[in-house]
Design a protein around this motif. Structure first.
Motif, PDB file in Angstrom:
ATOM      1  N   ILE A 112       0.844  -1.197   0.000  1.00 43.80           N
ATOM      2  CA  ILE A 112       0.000   0.000   0.000  1.00 43.80           C
ATOM      3  C   ILE A 112       0.879   1.246   0.000  1.00 43.80           C
ATOM      4  CG2 ILE A 112      -1.695   1.297   1.336  1.00 43.80           C
ATOM      5  CD1 ILE A 112      -2.654  -1.452   2.414  1.00 43.80           C
ATOM      6  N   MET A 113       0.477   2.240  -0.803  1.00 38.12           N
ATOM      7  CA  MET A 113       1.193   3.503  -0.894  1.00 38.12           C
ATOM      8  C   MET A 113       0.268   4.632  -0.469  1.00 38.12           C
ATOM      9  SD  MET A 113       2.420   5.597  -4.284  1.00 38.12           S
ATOM     10  CE  MET A 113       0.739   5.957  -4.718  1.00 38.12           C
ATOM     11  N   GLN A 114       0.805   5.562   0.314  1.00 29.86           N
ATOM     12  CA  GLN A 114       0.088   6.781   0.683  1.00 29.86           C
ATOM     13  C   GLN A 114       1.011   7.944   0.367  1.00 29.86           C
ATOM     14  OE1 GLN A 114      -0.199   5.570   4.644  1.00 29.86           O
ATOM     15  NE2 GLN A 114      -2.186   4.597   4.412  1.00 29.86           N
ATOM     16  N   ARG A 115       0.466   8.951  -0.324  1.00 27.67           N
ATOM     17  CA  ARG A 115       1.287  10.090  -0.760  1.00 27.67           C
ATOM     18  C   ARG A 115       0.581  11.374  -0.376  1.00 27.67           C
ATOM     19  NH1 ARG A 115       2.368  12.379  -6.475  1.00 27.67           N
ATOM     20  NH2 ARG A 115       4.591  12.785  -6.443  1.00 27.67           N
ATOM     21  N   TYR A 116       1.315  12.282   0.255  1.00 24.32           N
ATOM     22  CA  TYR A 116       0.801  13.592   0.664  1.00 24.32           C
ATOM     23  C   TYR A 116       1.615  14.639  -0.084  1.00 24.32           C
ATOM     24  CZ  TYR A 116      -0.759  10.537   4.369  1.00 24.32           C
ATOM     25  OH  TYR A 116      -1.309   9.495   5.063  1.00 24.32           O
ATOM     26  N   THR A 117       0.943  15.519  -0.814  1.00 30.34           N
ATOM     27  CA  THR A 117       1.637  16.430  -1.711  1.00 30.34           C
ATOM     28  C   THR A 117       1.173  17.863  -1.538  1.00 30.34           C
ATOM     29  OG1 THR A 117       1.755  14.636  -3.338  1.00 30.34           O
ATOM     30  CG2 THR A 117       2.198  16.858  -4.138  1.00 30.34           C
ATOM     31  N   LEU A 118       2.136  18.779  -1.506  1.00 29.65           N
ATOM     32  CA  LEU A 118       1.873  20.210  -1.607  1.00 29.65           C
ATOM     33  C   LEU A 118       2.172  20.609  -3.042  1.00 29.65           C
ATOM     34  CD1 LEU A 118       3.738  21.580   1.539  1.00 29.65           C
ATOM     35  CD2 LEU A 118       1.294  21.256   1.263  1.00 29.65           C
ATOM     36  N   THR A 119       1.280  21.386  -3.659  1.00 29.31           N
ATOM     37  CA  THR A 119       1.518  21.835  -5.026  1.00 29.31           C
ATOM     38  C   THR A 119       1.450  23.350  -5.096  1.00 29.31           C
ATOM     39  OG1 THR A 119      -0.803  21.773  -5.689  1.00 29.31           O
ATOM     40  CG2 THR A 119       0.453  19.742  -5.955  1.00 29.31           C
ATOM     41  N   TRP A 120       2.205  23.914  -6.008  1.00 30.68           N
ATOM     42  CA  TRP A 120       2.063  25.337  -6.293  1.00 30.68           C
ATOM     43  C   TRP A 120       2.239  25.524  -7.795  1.00 30.68           C
ATOM     44  CZ3 TRP A 120       5.867  23.088  -3.551  1.00 30.68           C
ATOM     45  CH2 TRP A 120       7.176  23.272  -3.945  1.00 30.68           C
ATOM     46  N   SER A 121       1.324  26.294  -8.378  1.00 28.61           N
ATOM     47  CA  SER A 121       1.216  26.464  -9.813  1.00 28.61           C
ATOM     48  C   SER A 121       2.314  27.360 -10.373  1.00 28.61           C
ATOM     49  CB  SER A 121      -0.156  27.070 -10.141  1.00 28.61           C
ATOM     50  OG  SER A 121      -0.236  27.391 -11.508  1.00 28.61           O
TER      51      SER A 121
ATOM     52  N   GLU B  46       5.458  19.998  -7.409  1.00 31.36           N
ATOM     53  CA  GLU B  46       4.914  19.112  -6.378  1.00 31.36           C
ATOM     54  C   GLU B  46       6.024  18.740  -5.402  1.00 31.36           C
ATOM     55  OE1 GLU B  46       3.152  15.631  -8.113  1.00 31.36           O
ATOM     56  OE2 GLU B  46       1.412  16.759  -8.818  1.00 31.36           O
ATOM     57  N   PHE B  47       5.743  18.930  -4.115  1.00 36.07           N
ATOM     58  CA  PHE B  47       6.635  18.484  -3.048  1.00 36.07           C
ATOM     59  C   PHE B  47       5.851  17.454  -2.256  1.00 36.07           C
ATOM     60  CE2 PHE B  47       8.233  19.041   1.368  1.00 36.07           C
ATOM     61  CZ  PHE B  47       9.498  18.523   1.142  1.00 36.07           C
TER      62      PHE B  47
ATOM     63  N   TRP C 139      10.836  11.446   0.165  1.00 36.12           N
ATOM     64  CA  TRP C 139      10.504  12.840  -0.101  1.00 36.12           C
ATOM     65  C   TRP C 139      10.846  13.125  -1.544  1.00 36.12           C
ATOM     66  CZ3 TRP C 139       7.945  15.782   3.356  1.00 36.12           C
ATOM     67  CH2 TRP C 139       7.930  15.349   4.680  1.00 36.12           C
ATOM     68  N   ALA C 140       9.912  13.762  -2.282  1.00 35.41           N
ATOM     69  CA  ALA C 140      10.111  13.995  -3.711  1.00 35.41           C
ATOM     70  C   ALA C 140       9.824  15.438  -4.095  1.00 35.41           C
ATOM     71  CB  ALA C 140       9.211  13.069  -4.517  1.00 35.41           C
ATOM     72  N   LEU C 141      10.472  15.873  -5.166  1.00 30.23           N
ATOM     73  CA  LEU C 141      10.217  17.173  -5.768  1.00 30.23           C
ATOM     74  C   LEU C 141      10.093  16.953  -7.271  1.00 30.23           C
ATOM     75  CD1 LEU C 141       9.956  20.252  -5.430  1.00 30.23           C
ATOM     76  CD2 LEU C 141      12.433  20.379  -5.804  1.00 30.23           C
TER      77      LEU C 141
ATOM     78  N   VAL D 203      12.619  13.848  -8.724  1.00 27.42           N
ATOM     79  CA  VAL D 203      13.518  13.008  -7.946  1.00 27.42           C
ATOM     80  C   VAL D 203      12.884  12.710  -6.589  1.00 27.42           C
ATOM     81  CG1 VAL D 203      15.627  13.808  -9.049  1.00 27.42           C
ATOM     82  CG2 VAL D 203      14.770  14.988  -7.036  1.00 27.42           C
ATOM     83  N   ILE D 204      13.250  11.552  -6.035  1.00 32.61           N
ATOM     84  CA  ILE D 204      12.781  11.151  -4.714  1.00 32.61           C
ATOM     85  C   ILE D 204      13.954  10.576  -3.933  1.00 32.61           C
ATOM     86  CG2 ILE D 204      12.049   8.854  -5.496  1.00 32.61           C
ATOM     87  CD1 ILE D 204       9.731   9.102  -3.416  1.00 32.61           C
TER      88      ILE D 204
END
Length: 182
Positions: free
Chosen positions: A48-57, A75-76, A92-94, A117-118
């Motif tokens: 199972i994968m869970q991903r939480y992401t902050l985005t800015w346009s 996306e961070f 952690w990815a960007l 990258v992660i």
């Protein structure tokens, strides 16, 4: 409580606090900022994968036509995998992500593509060796946005070191994404 568990639990609370008072850029489908939540499973496995992401346009539009336009965002994200044969893994990815938007009445459709990258906590992933803790994260998704604030999408995410290490077993995930945009 380990540092990774602490960061995982408080990431969402901190992100909600930081972005709760930001005014939306009204002309941008998907908002200027967003919080994305993904739940998924690895292809061919039950991890199972869970991903939480902050985005800015990027707050830019390209190739505008009467059908749609191209835009993008950063996306961070923090991802956690619940593994059955070994200790859970986190990363952690960007990523820069490009989005093609097709506006419609009261909704909009979109297609996302990005490569970033992660950094993983450890390079093992069940019985596979990913070859490195630093990997590329490739993402494709398609979805629909409702009004100005909510999105629902399906995504495919692939993790690989692009054969930069001697071993490159890789891993792919399918997920359902929920987003709240500002």
């Amino acid at each position: 409580m380990t540092a990774n568990k602490f960061l995982s639990r408080y990431f969402l609370i901190f992100a909600t606090y930081c972005f709760s008072c930001i005014y939306a850029y009204a002309d941008n489908h998907g908002g200027t900022f967003g919080l994305h939540f993904s739940n998924g499973k690895e292809t061919g496995n039950s991890d199972i994968m869970q991903r939480y992401t902050l985005t800015w346009s990027f707050n830019k539009k390209w190739l505008e036509s009467n059908r749609g336009y191209l835009t993008g965002r950063w996306e961070f994200s923090h991802t956690r995998w619940q593994l059955y044969l070994q200790e859970d893994n986190t990363g952690w990815a960007l990523n820069p992500v490009f989005r093609y938007v097709l506006p419609a009445k009261n909704v909009y459709y979109f297609f996302d593509a990005g490569i970033g990258v992660i950094k993983l906590a450890h390079r093992g992933f069940e019985q596979r060796d990913l070859g490195s803790e630093w990997l590329f994260e490739d993402k494709l998704s398609a979805g629909v946005g409702f009004g100005e604030r909510f999105e629902l999408a399906l995504s495919w995410v692939h993790y690989s070191n692009a054969n930069l290490a001697s071993v490159n077993d890789g891993a792919s995930m399918f997920a359902v994404n929920y987003a709240l945009t500002f």
